[in-house]
Design an enzyme around this catalytic site. Structure first.
Site, PDB file in Angstrom:
ATOM      1  N   HIS A 179       0.947  -1.067  -0.122  1.00 53.82           N
ATOM      2  CA  HIS A 179       0.050  -0.044   0.027  1.00 53.82           C
ATOM      3  C   HIS A 179       1.075   1.002  -0.078  1.00 53.82           C
ATOM      4  O   HIS A 179       1.749   1.259  -0.906  1.00 53.82           O
ATOM      5  CB  HIS A 179      -0.898  -0.155   1.105  1.00 53.82           C
ATOM      6  CG  HIS A 179      -2.027   0.887   1.237  1.00 53.82           C
ATOM      7  ND1 HIS A 179      -2.466   1.717   0.336  1.00 53.82           N
ATOM      8  CD2 HIS A 179      -3.041   1.105   2.556  1.00 53.82           C
ATOM      9  CE1 HIS A 179      -3.382   2.320   0.540  1.00 53.82           C
ATOM     10  NE2 HIS A 179      -3.862   2.166   1.910  1.00 53.82           N
ATOM     11  N   HIS A 185      -2.021  -2.399  -9.801  1.00 54.99           N
ATOM     12  CA  HIS A 185      -3.001  -1.687  -8.741  1.00 54.99           C
ATOM     13  C   HIS A 185      -4.175  -2.719  -8.536  1.00 54.99           C
ATOM     14  O   HIS A 185      -4.520  -3.399  -9.778  1.00 54.99           O
ATOM     15  CB  HIS A 185      -3.514  -0.441  -9.536  1.00 54.99           C
ATOM     16  CG  HIS A 185      -4.276   0.440  -8.149  1.00 54.99           C
ATOM     17  ND1 HIS A 185      -5.488   0.236  -7.929  1.00 54.99           N
ATOM     18  CD2 HIS A 185      -3.640   1.450  -7.580  1.00 54.99           C
ATOM     19  CE1 HIS A 185      -5.959   1.085  -6.945  1.00 54.99           C
ATOM     20  NE2 HIS A 185      -4.980   1.725  -6.662  1.00 54.99           N
ATOM     21  N   ASP A 228       2.517   5.697  -6.535  1.00 57.23           N
ATOM     22  CA  ASP A 228       3.793   5.602  -5.991  1.00 57.23           C
ATOM     23  C   ASP A 228       5.093   5.784  -6.872  1.00 57.23           C
ATOM     24  O   ASP A 228       6.087   6.121  -6.604  1.00 57.23           O
ATOM     25  CB  ASP A 228       3.723   4.605  -5.128  1.00 57.23           C
ATOM     26  CG  ASP A 228       2.714   4.614  -3.958  1.00 57.23           C
ATOM     27  OD1 ASP A 228       2.649   5.483  -3.317  1.00 57.23           O
ATOM     28  OD2 ASP A 228       2.384   3.452  -3.720  1.00 57.23           O
TER      29      ASP A 228
HETATM   30  N1  ACO Z   1       5.239  -6.702  -9.828  1.00 60.17           N
HETATM   31  C1  ACO Z   1       5.126  -8.069 -10.483  1.00 60.17           C
HETATM   32  N2  ACO Z   1       3.950  -8.720 -10.780  1.00 60.17           N
HETATM   33  C2  ACO Z   1       2.989  -8.044 -10.575  1.00 60.17           C
HETATM   34  C3  ACO Z   1       2.849  -6.618  -9.960  1.00 60.17           C
HETATM   35  C4  ACO Z   1       4.061  -6.242  -9.573  1.00 60.17           C
HETATM   36  N3  ACO Z   1       4.061  -4.922  -8.988  1.00 60.17           N
HETATM   37  N4  ACO Z   1       1.516  -6.529  -9.617  1.00 60.17           N
HETATM   38  C5  ACO Z   1       0.851  -7.504  -9.992  1.00 60.17           C
HETATM   39  N5  ACO Z   1       1.648  -8.515 -10.394  1.00 60.17           N
HETATM   40  C6  ACO Z   1       1.167  -9.804 -10.967  1.00 60.17           C
HETATM   41  C7  ACO Z   1       0.977 -10.944 -10.063  1.00 60.17           C
HETATM   42  O1  ACO Z   1       2.222 -11.525  -9.616  1.00 60.17           O
HETATM   43  C8  ACO Z   1       0.053 -11.663 -10.611  1.00 60.17           C
HETATM   44  O2  ACO Z   1       0.621 -12.467 -11.359  1.00 60.17           O
HETATM   45  P1  ACO Z   1       0.049 -14.070 -11.552  1.00 60.17           P
HETATM   46  O3  ACO Z   1      -1.441 -14.116 -11.680  1.00 60.17           O
HETATM   47  O4  ACO Z   1       0.721 -14.480 -12.793  1.00 60.17           O
HETATM   48  O5  ACO Z   1       0.260 -14.456 -10.224  1.00 60.17           O
HETATM   49  C9  ACO Z   1      -0.846 -10.802 -11.270  1.00 60.17           C
HETATM   50  O6  ACO Z   1      -0.085  -9.585 -11.703  1.00 60.17           O
HETATM   51  C10 ACO Z   1      -2.179 -10.099 -10.401  1.00 60.17           C
HETATM   52  O7  ACO Z   1      -1.621  -9.492  -9.055  1.00 60.17           O
HETATM   53  P2  ACO Z   1      -2.191  -9.384  -7.710  1.00 60.17           P
HETATM   54  O8  ACO Z   1      -1.107  -9.268  -6.812  1.00 60.17           O
HETATM   55  O9  ACO Z   1      -3.014 -10.915  -7.537  1.00 60.17           O
HETATM   56  O10 ACO Z   1      -2.986  -8.283  -7.726  1.00 60.17           O
HETATM   57  P3  ACO Z   1      -3.608  -7.672  -6.573  1.00 60.17           P
HETATM   58  O11 ACO Z   1      -4.817  -6.671  -7.025  1.00 60.17           O
HETATM   59  O12 ACO Z   1      -3.871  -8.369  -5.505  1.00 60.17           O
HETATM   60  O13 ACO Z   1      -2.508  -6.559  -6.424  1.00 60.17           O
HETATM   61  C11 ACO Z   1      -1.099  -4.979  -5.685  1.00 60.17           C
HETATM   62  C12 ACO Z   1      -2.314  -5.245  -6.470  1.00 60.17           C
HETATM   63  C13 ACO Z   1      -0.938  -5.281  -4.255  1.00 60.17           C
HETATM   64  C14 ACO Z   1      -0.810  -3.357  -5.652  1.00 60.17           C
HETATM   65  C15 ACO Z   1       0.131  -5.343  -6.504  1.00 60.17           C
HETATM   66  O14 ACO Z   1       0.094  -4.883  -7.862  1.00 60.17           O
HETATM   67  C16 ACO Z   1       1.460  -5.144  -6.031  1.00 60.17           C
HETATM   68  O15 ACO Z   1       1.859  -5.981  -5.200  1.00 60.17           O
HETATM   69  N6  ACO Z   1       2.038  -4.037  -6.605  1.00 60.17           N
HETATM   70  C17 ACO Z   1       3.381  -3.472  -5.800  1.00 60.17           C
HETATM   71  C18 ACO Z   1       3.041  -2.807  -4.668  1.00 60.17           C
HETATM   72  C19 ACO Z   1       2.723  -1.385  -5.204  1.00 60.17           C
HETATM   73  O16 ACO Z   1       3.282  -0.792  -5.937  1.00 60.17           O
HETATM   74  N7  ACO Z   1       1.744  -0.974  -4.298  1.00 60.17           N
HETATM   75  C20 ACO Z   1       1.030   0.325  -4.220  1.00 60.17           C
HETATM   76  C21 ACO Z   1      -0.361   0.223  -4.473  1.00 60.17           C
HETATM   77  S1  ACO Z   1      -1.149   1.841  -5.151  1.00 60.17           S
HETATM   78  C22 ACO Z   1      -1.092   2.904  -3.699  1.00 60.17           C
HETATM   79  O17 ACO Z   1      -0.967   2.515  -2.523  1.00 60.17           O
HETATM   80  C23 ACO Z   1      -1.151   4.275  -4.027  1.00 60.17           C
END
Ligand code: ACO
Length: 370
Positions: free
Chosen positions: A222, A261, A312
Site C-alpha cells: 500500500h 493496482h 507511488d
Molecule cells: N510486480 C510483479 N508482478 C505483479 C505486480 C508487480 N508490481 N503487480 C501485480 N503483479 C502480477 C502478480 O504477480 C499476479 O501475477 P500471476 O497472476 O501470474 O500470479 C498478477 O499480476 C495479479 O497480481 P495480484 O497481486 O494478484 O493483484 P492484486 O490486485 O492483489 O495486487 C497490488 C495489487 C498489491 C498493488 C500489486 O500490484 C503489487 O503488489 N504491487 C506492488 C506494490 C505497490 O506498488 N503498491 C502500491 C499500490 S497503489 C497505492 O498504494 C497508491
C-alpha cells in the site's frame, strides 16, 4: 449445501456506498465529490481539496479564508508530542513516529471520545495541521537539525517544506509537492481507509481509527510502496541496468514496487498528473538520468508483464528530488490521506453498521481433551 464463495482480499467485493470519491477503472477516472482529480490538481490548492472532501463542496473565498486561518493557527508542534518523539529511537521507522504522535494527540484531547460530526471535523483539521510539524520535525531530528517553527503567512505545502528544510523552495517545487498532496488525498475503499472505517464501525474514536489506518498504510503493498520504489531506483542505479535488473527480479518472483493496482488494470488515473509534476522537478534539479531510469523501467515492465505504474512510481522519485529521506515518503502520504480517511470516518459514523464479515472454518474437526 454449496460452500459460500470466498473472495481473497475482498477482491471485487462491494461493501458499502460512499459519496467521497468515485474510482472508475474503465474510464481511468477518479472523482473527489464529483470533480476529476486532474482538474483539482490543476486548479486548486491542497487546502481547498481538504475542504471539498470534508464538506462535499469547494469553499467560497470567504470559507477558504476562514478554513486557512484555522489550519494555520494549529501548525505548532505540541510540546508533549515533541517530548514523546524525542524519546523514540532514530532506528524506528518514521511511520512509527507518525502513528505514535497521532496517538499522543488523541490521548491528550479531552474531547477524544466525542464523535459528533462537529467534533470529528475539528479533530480532522487539527490532525491535518499537526502532521506537517510532526513529519518535518522527525525528518530534521534524523539529520541532527533543530525544529523550525511554522509560518502562518504560507499556504500548507509551502509551510510544510519550510518546516522541513528551513526555507521555502521555488514555486515549481512547492507546486509539484502540492499536486502530490492532492493526488494522494483520497481513493475510496483502499486498505487503510477501510481499516479506518472498520475501527469507526465499532464506535471507537477518530484518533484510534487514524492510528489503525497509519498502520495499514505502512505496508509495502500500500503506501509503503512510494518508499520501496526509491529503493528499487537505488538498487538499479542507472537506466542501462534496468532491463537486466528487472529480468532477475521477475525471475525471482519479486513484486516490482510502484507497479500494478487492485482496481486499475489499465493504468492509475493519477499517474499522468504526478508524472508531469515529476518532470518539472527533474528539469528543475537537472536530473535527466532519473528520467531515463524511470522511462526504461516502465517500458521494460510494460514489455515483460504489461503492468502499469501506480501513483507511488512517480511520487517516490519526486519526494527524493525535493530532498526528503526515503523513509519519510510514506509519512507524506499520511499527511495527505488524513483528509480522505477522516472524510470516510465521518461518513461511516453518520450511517454506521458494525463491519463484521464471516469466515469459513478449515481447522481440525471438533475434538476433546483426554
Ligand atoms: N510486480 C510483479 N508482478 C505483479 C505486480 C508487480 N508490481 N503487480 C501485480 N503483479 C502480477 C502478480 O504477480 C499476479 O501475477 P500471476 O497472476 O501470474 O500470479 C498478477 O499480476 C495479479 O497480481 P495480484 O497481486 O494478484 O493483484 P492484486 O490486485 O492483489 O495486487 C497490488 C495489487 C498489491 C498493488 C500489486 O500490484 C503489487 O503488489 N504491487 C506492488 C506494490 C505497490 O506498488 N503498491 C502500491 C499500490 S497503489 C497505492 O498504494 C497508491
Amino acid at each position: 449445501m454449496t460452500e459460500p464463495e470466498i473472495r481473497k482480499g475482498l477482491s471485487g467485493v462491494v461493501v458499502d456506498y460512499t459519496a467521497v470519491s468515485k474510482v472508475n477503472p474503465d474510464t481511468n477516472s477518479l472523482l473527489y465529490r464529483g470533480y476529476p482529480v486532474q482538474e483539482l490538481a490543476a486548479s486548486c490548492i491542497f487546502e481547498e481539496v481538504a475542504y471539498l472532501l470534508w464538506h462535499g463542496e469547494l469553499p467560497t473565498p470567504d470559507q477558504l479564508l476562514e478554513f486557512e486561518t484555522l489550519e494555520r493557527s494549529m501548525r505548532h508542534l505540541d510540546h508533549a508530542v515533541k517530548r514523546v518523539i524525542d524519546e523514540l529511537p532514530l532506528t524506528c521507522h518514521p511511520m512509527d513516529v507518525v502513528r505514535t504522535a497521532v496517538s499522543v494527540i488523541g490521548a491528550r484531547d479531552p474531547r477524544a471520545e466525542d464523535s459528533s460530526p462537529e467534533e470529528n471535523l475539528a479533530k480532522s483539521i487539527r490532525l491535518m495541521a499537526a502532521l506537517p510539524a510532526i513529519i518535518a520535525y522527525d525528518q530534521r531530528r534524523r539529520r541532527d537539525l533543530h525544529l523550525v517553527e511554522p509560518r502562518d503567512d504560507l499556504a500548507y505545502s509551502a509551510n510544510f517544506l519550510h518546516m522541513t528544510f528551513g526555507e521555502v523552495p521555488e514555486l515549481a517545487v512547492v507546486s509539484a509537492f502540492d499536486v502530490s498532496m492532492i493526488l494522494y488525498a483520497e481513493h475510496s475503499f483502499n486498505a487503510s481507509t477501510f481499516a479506518a472505517r472498520v475501527i469507526t464501525s465499532t464506535l471507537s474514536d477518530l484518533y484510534s481509527a487514524v492510528t489503525g489506518a497509519i498502520g495499514a498504510l505502512k505496508g509495502a503493498l500500500h503506501g509503503g510502496a512510494n518508499e520501496a520504489v526509491m529503493h528499487v531506483f537505488d538498487e538499479i542505479g542507472s537506466a542501462d541496468r534496468a532491463e537486466e535488473w528487472l529480468d532477475t527480479a521477475l525471475a525471482e518472483k519479486r513484486k516490482i514496487m510502484g507497479f500494478g493496482h487492485r482496481v486499475y488494470k489499465n493504468g492509475d488515473s493519477r499517474v499522468p498528473t504526478m508524472k508531469a509534476a515529476l518532470d518539472t522537478l527533474i528539469e528543475h534539479y537537472d536530473r535527466p538520468d532519473l528520467a531515463d531510469l524511470y522511462d526504461q523501467l516502465e517500458a521494460t515492465m510494460g514489455a515483460r508483464k504489461a503492468i502499469k505504474p501506480n501513483l507511488d512510481y512517480p511520487s517516490g522519485p519526486a519526494y527524493h528530488l525535493i530532498g526528503f529521506d526515503t523513509a519519510m515518503f510514506t509519512p507524506l502520504f499520511v499527511a495527505s490521506r488524513i483528509t480522505g480517511w477522516t472524510a470516510h470516518i465521518r461518513e461511516q459514523a453518520a450511517s454506521n453498521a458494525l463491519i463484521r464479515p464471516l469466515s469459513l472454518y478449515n481447522g481440525p474437526e471438533e475434538r476433546h481433551i483426554g
